[in-house]
Design an enzyme around this catalytic site. Structure first.
Site, PDB file in Angstrom:
ATOM      1  N   ASP A 154       0.869  -1.182   0.000  1.00  0.00           N
ATOM      2  CA  ASP A 154       0.000   0.000   0.000  1.00  0.00           C
ATOM      3  C   ASP A 154       0.898   1.221   0.000  1.00  0.00           C
ATOM      4  O   ASP A 154       2.130   1.095   0.020  1.00  0.00           O
ATOM      5  CB  ASP A 154      -0.975   0.004   1.192  1.00  0.00           C
ATOM      6  CG  ASP A 154      -2.272   0.768   0.881  1.00  0.00           C
ATOM      7  OD1 ASP A 154      -2.202   2.011   0.706  1.00  0.00           O
ATOM      8  OD2 ASP A 154      -3.342   0.136   0.807  1.00  0.00           O
TER       9      ASP A 154
ATOM     10  N   GLY B  33       4.621   1.372  -1.410  1.00  0.00           N
ATOM     11  CA  GLY B  33       4.922   1.584  -2.830  1.00  0.00           C
ATOM     12  C   GLY B  33       3.712   2.115  -3.575  1.00  0.00           C
ATOM     13  O   GLY B  33       2.677   2.420  -2.973  1.00  0.00           O
ATOM     14  N   ASP B  34       3.875   2.200  -4.881  1.00  0.00           N
ATOM     15  CA  ASP B  34       2.840   2.762  -5.754  1.00  0.00           C
ATOM     16  C   ASP B  34       2.512   1.722  -6.819  1.00  0.00           C
ATOM     17  O   ASP B  34       3.361   1.396  -7.651  1.00  0.00           O
ATOM     18  CB  ASP B  34       3.389   4.050  -6.388  1.00  0.00           C
ATOM     19  CG  ASP B  34       2.397   4.695  -7.343  1.00  0.00           C
ATOM     20  OD1 ASP B  34       1.341   4.097  -7.621  1.00  0.00           O
ATOM     21  OD2 ASP B  34       2.690   5.802  -7.818  1.00  0.00           O
TER      22      ASP B  34
ATOM     23  N   HIS C  62     -12.225  -0.802  -8.332  1.00  0.00           N
ATOM     24  CA  HIS C  62     -13.433   0.042  -8.431  1.00  0.00           C
ATOM     25  C   HIS C  62     -13.142   1.525  -8.168  1.00  0.00           C
ATOM     26  O   HIS C  62     -13.972   2.376  -8.439  1.00  0.00           O
ATOM     27  CB  HIS C  62     -14.556  -0.486  -7.522  1.00  0.00           C
ATOM     28  CG  HIS C  62     -14.428  -0.154  -6.074  1.00  0.00           C
ATOM     29  ND1 HIS C  62     -15.507  -0.205  -5.203  1.00  0.00           N
ATOM     30  CD2 HIS C  62     -13.362   0.203  -5.315  1.00  0.00           C
ATOM     31  CE1 HIS C  62     -15.097   0.128  -3.997  1.00  0.00           C
ATOM     32  NE2 HIS C  62     -13.810   0.377  -4.023  1.00  0.00           N
TER      33      HIS C  62
HETATM   34  C1  LIG Z   1     -10.741   1.430  -1.078  1.00  0.00           C
HETATM   35  S1  LIG Z   1      -9.219   1.129  -0.247  1.00  0.00           S
HETATM   36  C2  LIG Z   1      -9.214  -0.637  -0.118  1.00  0.00           C
HETATM   37  C3  LIG Z   1      -8.235  -1.159   0.887  1.00  0.00           C
HETATM   38  C4  LIG Z   1      -8.227  -2.702   1.028  1.00  0.00           C
HETATM   39  N1  LIG Z   1      -7.852  -3.376  -0.196  1.00  0.00           N
HETATM   40  C5  LIG Z   1      -9.576  -3.173   1.488  1.00  0.00           C
HETATM   41  O1  LIG Z   1     -10.286  -3.836   0.747  1.00  0.00           O
HETATM   42  O2  LIG Z   1      -9.942  -2.848   2.636  1.00  0.00           O
HETATM   43  C6  LIG Z   1      -8.050   1.425  -1.524  1.00  0.00           C
HETATM   44  C7  LIG Z   1      -6.608   1.317  -1.090  1.00  0.00           C
HETATM   45  O3  LIG Z   1      -5.774   1.686  -2.194  1.00  0.00           O
HETATM   46  C8  LIG Z   1      -4.617   2.269  -1.663  1.00  0.00           C
HETATM   47  N2  LIG Z   1      -3.944   2.994  -2.747  1.00  0.00           N
HETATM   48  C9  LIG Z   1      -4.372   4.086  -3.390  1.00  0.00           C
HETATM   49  N3  LIG Z   1      -3.490   4.452  -4.344  1.00  0.00           N
HETATM   50  C10 LIG Z   1      -2.488   3.545  -4.303  1.00  0.00           C
HETATM   51  C11 LIG Z   1      -1.281   3.376  -5.063  1.00  0.00           C
HETATM   52  N4  LIG Z   1      -0.977   4.223  -6.023  1.00  0.00           N
HETATM   53  N5  LIG Z   1      -0.486   2.333  -4.753  1.00  0.00           N
HETATM   54  C12 LIG Z   1      -0.808   1.464  -3.758  1.00  0.00           C
HETATM   55  N6  LIG Z   1      -1.946   1.569  -3.019  1.00  0.00           N
HETATM   56  C13 LIG Z   1      -2.763   2.602  -3.285  1.00  0.00           C
HETATM   57  C14 LIG Z   1      -5.173   3.160  -0.577  1.00  0.00           C
HETATM   58  O4  LIG Z   1      -4.198   3.620   0.323  1.00  0.00           O
HETATM   59  C15 LIG Z   1      -6.203   2.241   0.046  1.00  0.00           C
HETATM   60  O5  LIG Z   1      -5.658   1.483   1.098  1.00  0.00           O
END
Ligand SMILES: C[S@@+](CC[C@H](N)C(=O)[O-])C[C@H]1O[C@@H](n2cnc3c(N)ncnc32)[C@H](O)[C@@H]1O
Length: 339
Positions: free
Chosen positions: A202, A229-230, A248
């Protein structure tokens, strides 16, 4: 229910969610228990509220079956009310604070302009940034958001594990949960499949919140590793990836970028499990069709049909295999292999 009652019920749903929000935000549920009745003045003294006004809120919460009121204005927690305590193992309090809280309330007010004009989502219109950038700027909102994701996960992870009950994980050595937040799903999969080396990727600010990470709390630090990371830049190598509530959030083009990164990084058998509210056909009313409107307001993303996921997968080098859903689950798992 008559058609008019149906409209009234829908219309005043906002009142119910705001009453629920006020109870959760004030911490009313944390100062009550199921066995012993407590009056509004005692709760008001604990949380710093006006006792007469708080009595009215608690009576309304009683009318929603979250509290049970007796003839002496004493209140007990109901089974549903107990889920709104902060310390309940399956607490839904953070979910209430997020979804009925001020930021999401503000985001939703842009729905009609979005429908008329298209373009920017409600978060951009309200806060001048897309949601994950805005989260980086507002630590209080980020704290509520990330805790709410864990809160959602306590139900969703069980649906996913049940949907995957017949999946053969024996050929996999490693699995990475992409955008996995504090690691709820990663920890659950590590517990279910002890042979797997599990990582959770994350954003650095999310996995850097050491106090909230679940693996150390569950004694799984040696089994689940966190990576900051990204996902748009690079994914860590793994034999399998999970993505829950993540595609989504993004447009089709952004999803293809994420999925291509995973395809490039996949090792061994290369498996992918996408866990989402998959939109069913027109004959079936479904939460996914409502969540889709929330995505329109909040992220510019969307909920998708199984066919739409299959198209995204094909465009990114994955081969769609099946959509699996556990009985009674609102989410499904879209299963893909390396194409
Ligand atoms: C809607 S949340 C879902 C979190 C988890 N998968 C869950 O189902 O509870 C979306 C996640 O995407 C992460 N996120 C957003 N942009 C990201 C990126 N560029 N790279 C990695 N993670 C990212 C956010 O920090 C967040 O934790």
């Amino acid at each position: 229910m008559t058609a008019a009652h149906r409209i009234m019920d829908l219309l005043f749903g906002r009142w119910r969610s705001q009453i629920l929000y006020a109870g959760a935000e004030l911490g009313v549920f944390d100062h009550l228990d199921a066995g012993r009745p407590t009056g509004a003045p005692a709760v008001a003294a604990q949380i710093g509220a006006d006792p007469a006004q708080l009595y009215r809120l608690m009576r309304a919460l009683g009318s929603l079956d979250l509290l049970a009121e007796d003839d002496s204005r004493g209140f007990r927690l109901t089974e549903a009310g107990a889920l709104l305590r902060e310390d309940h193992p399956h607490s839904l309090r953070a979910m209430v604070l997020l979804e009925a809280g001020p930021q999401h309330y503000a985001i939703w007010k842009h729905l009609v302009p979005i429908l008329r004009e298209g373009g920017e989502d409600g978060c951009e219109r309200e806060f001048g940034a897309r949601i994950f950038e805005y989260l980086g700027r507002d630590p209080d909102y980020a704290a509520v958001f990330n805790r709410a994701m864990t809160s959602y996960s306590s139900i969703q992870t069980e649906w996913a594990v049940a949907a995957l009950a017949d999946e053969d994980f024996s050929a996999l050595a490693s699995l990475c949960d992409i955008a996995g937040g504090f690691g709820h799903l990663a920890c659950r999969l590590a517990a279910a499949y002890p042979h797997l080396a599990v990582t959770g990727l994350d954003l650095p600010e999310v996995v850097g919140d050491a106090e909230r990470l679940l693996a150390p709390r569950l004694g799984l630090s040696d089994r689940v590793r966190y990576i900051g990371g990204d996902m748009f830049r690079r994914a860590p190598p793994a034999d399998a990836y999970t993505l829950k509530n993540t595609l989504h959030d993004w447009t089709d083009e952004e999803c293809v970028r994420i999925l291509r990164n995973l395809r490039r990084a996949a090792t061994g058998p290369g498996r992918l499990y996408v866990i989402e509210h998959v939109v069913p056909g027109p004959e079936e009313p479904h939460f996914a069709k409502l969540f889709d409107i929330h995505m329109m307001c909040a992220t510019g993303g969307r909920e998708r049909t199984a066919g739409e996921y299959a198209e995204l997968l094909a465009a990114s080098g994955w081969r769609y295999e099946a959509t699996r859903q556990a009985a009674g689950a609102l989410q499904s798992v879209v299963v893909a292999g390396a194409g």
